[in-house]
Every structure is written in structure tokens, then in C-alpha cells.
Design an enzyme around this catalytic site. Structure first.
Site, short mmCIF file in Angstrom:
data_model
loop_
_atom_site.label_atom_id
_atom_site.label_comp_id
_atom_site.label_asym_id
_atom_site.label_seq_id
_atom_site.Cartn_x
_atom_site.Cartn_y
_atom_site.Cartn_z
N CYS A 54 -44.48 -31.51 51.83
CA CYS A 54 -44.63 -32.97 51.91
C CYS A 54 -43.99 -33.55 53.18
O CYS A 54 -44.28 -34.69 53.55
CB CYS A 54 -44.02 -33.63 50.68
SG CYS A 54 -44.74 -33.02 49.16
N HIS B 4 -42.07 -41.14 51.49
CA HIS B 4 -43.00 -40.18 50.89
C HIS B 4 -43.43 -40.69 49.52
O HIS B 4 -42.60 -41.17 48.73
CB HIS B 4 -42.32 -38.81 50.77
CG HIS B 4 -43.16 -37.82 50.04
ND1 HIS B 4 -44.51 -37.66 50.31
CD2 HIS B 4 -42.87 -36.94 49.04
CE1 HIS B 4 -44.99 -36.72 49.51
NE2 HIS B 4 -44.02 -36.28 48.74
N ASN C 269 -49.39 -38.03 44.71
CA ASN C 269 -48.69 -37.35 45.79
C ASN C 269 -49.70 -36.46 46.52
O ASN C 269 -50.19 -35.48 45.96
CB ASN C 269 -47.55 -36.51 45.19
CG ASN C 269 -46.74 -35.78 46.25
OD1 ASN C 269 -47.11 -35.75 47.41
ND2 ASN C 269 -45.64 -35.17 45.81
N1 COA Z 1 -47.05 -36.36 29.89
C1 COA Z 1 -46.26 -36.46 28.83
N2 COA Z 1 -45.08 -35.83 28.73
C2 COA Z 1 -44.71 -35.05 29.77
C3 COA Z 1 -45.49 -34.89 30.89
C4 COA Z 1 -46.72 -35.56 30.94
N3 COA Z 1 -47.56 -35.49 31.99
N4 COA Z 1 -44.86 -34.06 31.74
C5 COA Z 1 -43.70 -33.71 31.17
N5 COA Z 1 -43.61 -34.31 29.96
C6 COA Z 1 -42.52 -34.21 28.99
C7 COA Z 1 -41.72 -32.98 29.13
O1 COA Z 1 -42.31 -31.89 28.46
C8 COA Z 1 -40.41 -33.38 28.49
O2 COA Z 1 -40.55 -33.30 27.11
P1 COA Z 1 -39.35 -32.74 26.20
O3 COA Z 1 -38.21 -33.69 26.42
O4 COA Z 1 -39.92 -32.76 24.83
O5 COA Z 1 -39.04 -31.37 26.72
C9 COA Z 1 -40.29 -34.87 28.84
O6 COA Z 1 -41.62 -35.28 29.20
C10 COA Z 1 -39.34 -35.16 29.98
O7 COA Z 1 -39.64 -34.26 31.04
P2 COA Z 1 -38.86 -34.32 32.38
O8 COA Z 1 -39.37 -33.26 33.29
O9 COA Z 1 -37.38 -34.39 32.13
O10 COA Z 1 -39.33 -35.77 32.90
P3 COA Z 1 -38.85 -36.56 34.16
O11 COA Z 1 -38.42 -37.90 33.76
O12 COA Z 1 -37.95 -35.74 35.03
O13 COA Z 1 -40.21 -36.74 34.95
C11 COA Z 1 -41.34 -35.83 36.84
C12 COA Z 1 -40.92 -35.62 35.37
C13 COA Z 1 -42.08 -34.60 37.28
C14 COA Z 1 -42.23 -37.05 36.88
C15 COA Z 1 -40.07 -36.07 37.68
O14 COA Z 1 -39.11 -35.06 37.42
C16 COA Z 1 -40.36 -36.07 39.15
O15 COA Z 1 -41.10 -36.90 39.63
N6 COA Z 1 -39.72 -35.16 39.89
C17 COA Z 1 -39.91 -35.07 41.31
C18 COA Z 1 -41.23 -34.50 41.55
C19 COA Z 1 -41.62 -34.61 42.98
O16 COA Z 1 -41.44 -35.62 43.57
N7 COA Z 1 -42.15 -33.54 43.48
C20 COA Z 1 -42.65 -33.52 44.78
C21 COA Z 1 -41.57 -33.53 45.75
S1 COA Z 1 -42.28 -33.64 47.29
#
Ligand code: COA
Length: 339
Positions: A124, A266, A296
Site C-alpha cells: 500500500c 492511505h 482499499n
Molecule cells: N463481517 C462480520 N464479522 C466479521 C467480519 C466481517 N466481514 N470480519 C471479521 N468479523 C468478526 C471476527 O470474526 C470477530 O468475531 P469474534 O469476536 O466472534 O471472533 C469480530 O468480527 C471482530 O474481529 P476483529 O478482527 O477484532 O475486528 P476489528 O475491529 O479489528 O476489524 C478489520 C477488523 C480488518 C476491519 C481491522 O482490524 C482493520 O481494518 N485492520 C487493518 C487492516 C488494514 O488496514 N489492512 C491494510 C493495511 S495497508
């Protein structure tokens, strides 16, 4: 004779962005569409990421095709012909082929026969790594005009059965034309910063499909050539490094947060963007966001955002803007630009 060290002063030539362009594929994949594919909901995706829809390239639309369209758009905006380009750098993690580089396909499509062309892989952060590299080439007098392109067909490396990643990514491309400028006051890239922490390579990666783990008939079902991410940890590092990198270029440019007309972060997650802006003391109205439309798009995200902000008049001649990115690697990068 005095020893030459990394701190020996070097007078670089000023470099300006003289045109921007972008392209996104026609097909939209909405959160409602994803609700039919995996166990998720529009509410969850919007609340946790801010994304509402993303674009998906057609099967016969490759990364180079999207990159070429953004490049033509940027060249037209700059009033520069393909023959005038000395250097083409393409940032991508979804190249048409491992070799030759996607930059070679684009050089051919543009008929930019005087340009050297190569790819950069910095996930990214790729567009800003390309910008920094072009600034070095132009700033040291090696070339006059550079075309930097970021293009991604992430839909080919997403595991469409993994709800934790498939809701995040989309396809698209952006580009900019850089040229030697008269001086910093008339518009130039004032400061850049790039960084890498390879010890965190496990946080976000495509484990298979490379030399470490070729895809074979035996492992094909494991979908190893798709994005795997530790989302929570990635989130924390993104906030820390984007804040630090933006602060670095603001300081190096001799500016303060109050001097910034617009920050283009970003476009990965609205919560990351808000956390970074808040820590920098930059108010919401000075933060550019378009991830609700595209998700993204990795390297292309800030390139598309720069072009949209430019074309919609979100900044004007003389304004100071910041672009700041973060990605797999880990990698991060920022630039302070006087338009
Ligand atoms: N829909 C519904 N539930 C979802 C889901 C989806 N698409 N994806 C994950 N979940 C669930 C998980 O299974 C988890 O359930 P559990 O508590 O029963 O285990 C719950 O939601 C929380 O998951 P978590 O990963 O802790 O959520 P989060 O608040 O961290 O959000 C992201 C997840 C991926 C949105 C977040 O971590 C994020 O944006 N991270 C950075 C990603 C990024 O920017 N990557 C690129 C960098 S360049």
C-alpha cells in the site's frame, strides 16, 4: 580531504507534480453483494471500516490496462506527451506477470519509447515509494520527467471466502507526472519520508505463489496465493507509523499542522484515518476520504485519492498537502507537497 557521510549536505533540484490521473473499473461490488457471499453485514463493514462498495476489474482487464488508463489521464492533465517521459515507475503487488514488469507493458501501451521502466513492490506504500524514487532521479538531475503509476487488481489475490479480508479490498489505478521545477515556492515536493520494518512481514502477506511456496496441484485448495492478514495488529502499526511519517515530513518541510490544507491518507479503514488525523491535530474537513467508494486499492489508493482531490478542487495552487501511506512489509511513506 573531508570524509563524505550521509549527513553531508546535498542540494537537490526541486521536483513538482504537474498532472494527476486515475481510473476505476465499472463493476461495483456492494456490501449487500458481499452479504450474499460470506457471513457479514453492511452494518458491520460500514461501522468497522467505512467501506460501502468497491470496484472489480473485468476478467480481461489486467493491472497494466488499468495503469495505462490512469497514466493517459495524468499525461493529458499535465499536457505531456509519452515521448517526453524519461522514467516510468509502476507500484503494484498484482503485476500482470512476475516478469516482465508491469511497467514494461505500460511503456509499450503508451509508446513511451524514451522511458526506462520498472516496478516497485511496497504494497500500500508503493505509490509513495515510487514518488520518492522519482524525486531522487529528478532531484539529482538524472531525468527530467517521470510518470509514476499505482495499479492493482486485488480481486485476483483476495480469498472471496474469507470475510475478514474480502470486504476490505478493491481494484483501481492512479498516476502522477513529476517534473523538475523552478523552485520550492512555485510548487514542489517539499519533503519525503519512507520507512520499512521487515521484522513484521508476517502481519499482511500473500504466502503462496512465490519461490518460497509455489502453488502445486497438492496445495491448490489451500488458497495460499491470497491475502492473509492479522488485522488488529496491522491496525495499531498503521496508526503509529502514519502519524510519525506525516509528522516527519511536516517538520522537514518547515511547516506546522495548521499550515496543512489537506491530508490524503492511505484509504484502508476510516477508523485508522480518523485516529491518525486526530493525533496530528488535523480537523476532519481537511482529511480526504474516498474509501467508501473503492475500499482499499493498496498502492493505488492514495494515487486515486490525490487525483480526485485535485480534480474536485480540494486544494489550490500554493496549498500545502500531505500524503501518507502504510502497507505490508511493513512499509510506510509520506510527502509534504506545496501545490
Ligand atoms: N463481517 C462480520 N464479522 C466479521 C467480519 C466481517 N466481514 N470480519 C471479521 N468479523 C468478526 C471476527 O470474526 C470477530 O468475531 P469474534 O469476536 O466472534 O471472533 C469480530 O468480527 C471482530 O474481529 P476483529 O478482527 O477484532 O475486528 P476489528 O475491529 O479489528 O476489524 C478489520 C477488523 C480488518 C476491519 C481491522 O482490524 C482493520 O481494518 N485492520 C487493518 C487492516 C488494514 O488496514 N489492512 C491494510 C493495511 S495497508
Amino acid at each position: 580531504m573531508d570524509e563524505v557521510t550521509s549527513s553531508t549536505p546535498f542540494k537537490r533540484l526541486p521536483v513538482a507534480i504537474i498532472g494527476t490521473g486515475s481510473y476505476v473499473p465499472e463493476r461495483r461490488l456492494t456490501n449487500a453483494d458481499l452479504e450474499k457471499m460470506v457471513e457479514t453485514s453492511n452494518e458491520w463493514i460500514v461501522e468497522r471500516t467505512g467501506i460501502r462498495e468497491r470496484r472489480i476489474a473485468a476478467p480481461d482487464e489486467f493491472t497494466s490496462h488499468m495503469g495505462t488508463k490512469a497514466a493517459l489521464n495524468a499525461l493529458e492533465n499535465a499536457g505531456v506527451s509519452p515521448e517526453e517521459i524519461d522514467l516510468i515507475i509502476v507500484a503494484t503487488i498484482t503485476p500482470n506477470t512476475f516478469t516482465p514488469s508491469t511497467a514494461c507493458y505500460i511503456q509499450d501501451a503508451l509508446k513511451a519509447k524514451n522511458a526506462i521502466a520498472f516496478d516497485i513492490s511496497a504494497a500500500c506504500s508503493g505509490f509513495m515509494y515510487a514518488m520518492k524514487t522519482a524525486v531522487q532521479y529528478i532531484g539529482t538531475g538524472q531525468v527530467t520527467t517521470a510518470l509514476i503509476i499505482a495499479a492493482e487488481k486485488l480481486s485476483t489475490v483476495v480469498n472471496w471466502e474469507d470475510r475478514s479480508t474480502c470486504v476490505l479490498f478493491g481494484d483501481g489505478s492512479g498516476a502522477a507526472v513529476l517534473r523538475r521545477a523552478m523552485n520550492d515556492d512555485d510548487g514542489a515536493i517539499l519533503a519525503t519520508d519512507i520507512g520499512t520494518d521487515g521484522s513484521l512481514h508476517d502481519l499482511l502477506r500473500i504466502p503462496g505463489g512465490g519461490s518460497a511456496c509455489p502453488i502445486t496441484p497438492e496445495n491448490a485448495h489451500e488458497r495460499l496465493a491470497t491475502l492473509a492478514m492479522r488485522g488488529n495488529e496491522t491496525f495499531r502499526h498503521a496508526v503509529t507509523h502514519m502519524k510519525k511519517s506525516a509528522e516527519t515530513v511536516i517538520r522537514r518541510a518547515g511547516l506546522s499542522a495548521d499550515d496543512i490544507a489537506l491530508i490524503i491518507p492511505h484509504q484502508a479503514n476510516l477508523r485508522i484515518i480518523n485516529a491518525v488525523a486526530q493525533r496530528l491535530g488535523i480537523p476532519e474537513e481537511k482529511v480526504f476520504v474516498n474509501l467508501q467508494k473503492y475500499g482499499n486499492t493498496s498502492a493505488a489508493a492514495c494515487a486515486i485519492a490525490l487525483d480526485e482531490a485535485h480534480r474536485t478542487g480540494r486544494f489550490k495552487k500554493g496549498d500545502n498537502i500531505i500524503i501518507v501511506t502504510f502497507g505490508a512489509g511493513l512499509t510506510w511513506a509520506a510527502a509534504a507537497i506545496r501545490w
